[in-house]
Design a protein around this motif. Sequence first.
Motif, short mmCIF file in Angstrom:
data_model
loop_
_atom_site.label_atom_id
_atom_site.label_comp_id
_atom_site.label_asym_id
_atom_site.label_seq_id
_atom_site.Cartn_x
_atom_site.Cartn_y
_atom_site.Cartn_z
N GLU A 7 9.82 -4.18 24.26
CA GLU A 7 11.21 -4.03 23.84
C GLU A 7 11.32 -3.03 22.70
OE1 GLU A 7 15.03 -6.75 22.38
OE2 GLU A 7 13.21 -7.69 23.17
N GLN A 8 10.37 -3.10 21.78
CA GLN A 8 10.37 -2.14 20.67
C GLN A 8 10.16 -0.72 21.17
OE1 GLN A 8 7.24 -2.83 17.83
NE2 GLN A 8 8.01 -1.34 16.36
N THR A 68 10.82 0.61 24.26
CA THR A 68 11.96 1.15 24.99
C THR A 68 13.18 1.32 24.09
OG1 THR A 68 12.50 -1.09 25.79
CG2 THR A 68 11.18 0.32 27.24
N ASP A 69 13.35 0.42 23.10
CA ASP A 69 14.43 0.59 22.14
C ASP A 69 14.23 1.87 21.33
OD1 ASP A 69 15.63 -1.72 22.98
OD2 ASP A 69 15.06 -2.93 21.25
N GLU A 104 15.23 4.86 23.48
CA GLU A 104 16.69 4.98 23.58
C GLU A 104 17.31 5.47 22.27
OE1 GLU A 104 18.78 2.21 26.57
OE2 GLU A 104 17.39 0.91 25.49
N ARG A 105 16.81 4.94 21.17
CA ARG A 105 17.36 5.33 19.87
C ARG A 105 17.13 6.82 19.60
NH1 ARG A 105 16.32 2.39 13.97
NH2 ARG A 105 17.70 3.78 12.79
N LYS A 154 12.80 -0.39 33.26
CA LYS A 154 13.57 -0.03 32.07
C LYS A 154 13.62 1.48 31.89
CE LYS A 154 15.72 -0.82 28.16
NZ LYS A 154 17.11 -1.34 28.12
N ILE A 193 16.90 3.89 31.70
CA ILE A 193 17.15 4.84 30.62
C ILE A 193 17.50 6.21 31.19
CG2 ILE A 193 16.01 6.14 28.76
CD1 ILE A 193 14.48 3.56 28.09
#
Length: 427
Positions: free
Chosen positions: A181-182, A184-185, A188-189, A225, A229
Amino acid sequence: MKQNDLGIFEKHESEVRSYVRGFPTVFHEAKGCRIWDMDGKEYIDFFSGAGALNYGHNDENMKQKLVEYIQEDGITHSLDMASKTKGEFLEKFHDVILEPRNLNYKVMFPGPTGTNSVESALKLARKVTGRTNVVSFTHGFHGMTIGALSVTGNAFKRGGAGIPLSHSYTMPFDDYMKDMEQETDFIERILDDNGSGVEMPAAFILETVQGEGGLNAARMEWLQKIEKICRDRGILLIVDDVQAGVGRTGTFFSFEPAGIKPDIVCLSKSIGGYGLPLALTLIHPDYDKFEPGEHNGTFRGNNMAFVTGMEALNYWKDDSLSRSIQDKSERIHAFLQDMMEKYPQLDGSHRGRGFMQGIACGVEGIAEAVAEKCFEHGVIMETAGADDEVFKLFPPITINDKDLDKGLSILQTAIEKAVDEKNPVTT
């Protein structure tokens, strides 16, 4: 040559040669999963031409079709002109591979190498989107030409370019930061932050299992994921299936279990079936935008590879080979787990899936020592990873149980001897 003498290679061949240094003998004959050198010594092949010989050496059916084609004076070289064999290959590839998987791709024939397939994919993504940069991933490997090197992570290989490699950004591959999660976040960020300094890319390029990068296998959830994206931002998704595809992970395409549909797929190595050079770039019809001749090459129509590649597709008319690969993959996995338990001196962790598995060793130099001992005892096997820390099992996907067991037995002997040398028992 009349003897098993490496002197002629040392005298006349460039210093760039590499595999001959790890496998210092002169090979002459091969069949199935076995190779013989000029002294008649037999080796079990757990290397498979780095994935170019998924069906083993000199498959009998492919050989017969090739001999028949040569004897009838079938056309050998035709650039990208129409030929009978190309037409038959295209039709069979659609009917046996694409249609049953509900995949809609146009087939491009670039130059007959994996790196050329990657080059064509990068060029096309930039042409279609009008964007310049491409996102690649840590420890990825995509080839040795300049464009492919720019999306490759290995510092040694990148250094060989001799020029700055640009127009690409590297993002964390699955498990690089130990938190999906970290990871892919973060991606995206970076993409969505106007102050990140990262422009919206033309494409993401990835391997689902990083062959040269250390057999890092992406989880299906991560692949899904990444696809989302891309879809949410109009970024093309390129899957480099040059090494992980054509059955190496258990399904024809390595991405099938994730249920994703890349915009562009790169294939080479075993797509010709027999070890003959061939590459495909599969393109969603919406992005088939090259002008005639805008990406070309003298040897992009290898008719002999169409002949053997067509015969190889017969393995995929049902799921028997796929089931066999998956069953044997479980045995390989169980064997490697057993080795890590029996030999804690490896400081090992399991890597990969399907018929591309191995052990990442925490002890410096021990993976290379295992590969060296394998060669001494009659198994051809290489290492992978940024520091050659992974010994890498790549048997032909058609290997039988008896030969697989024999190869694994030799590998265990090699592990034991390598461990003993690194950690000698004292009394």
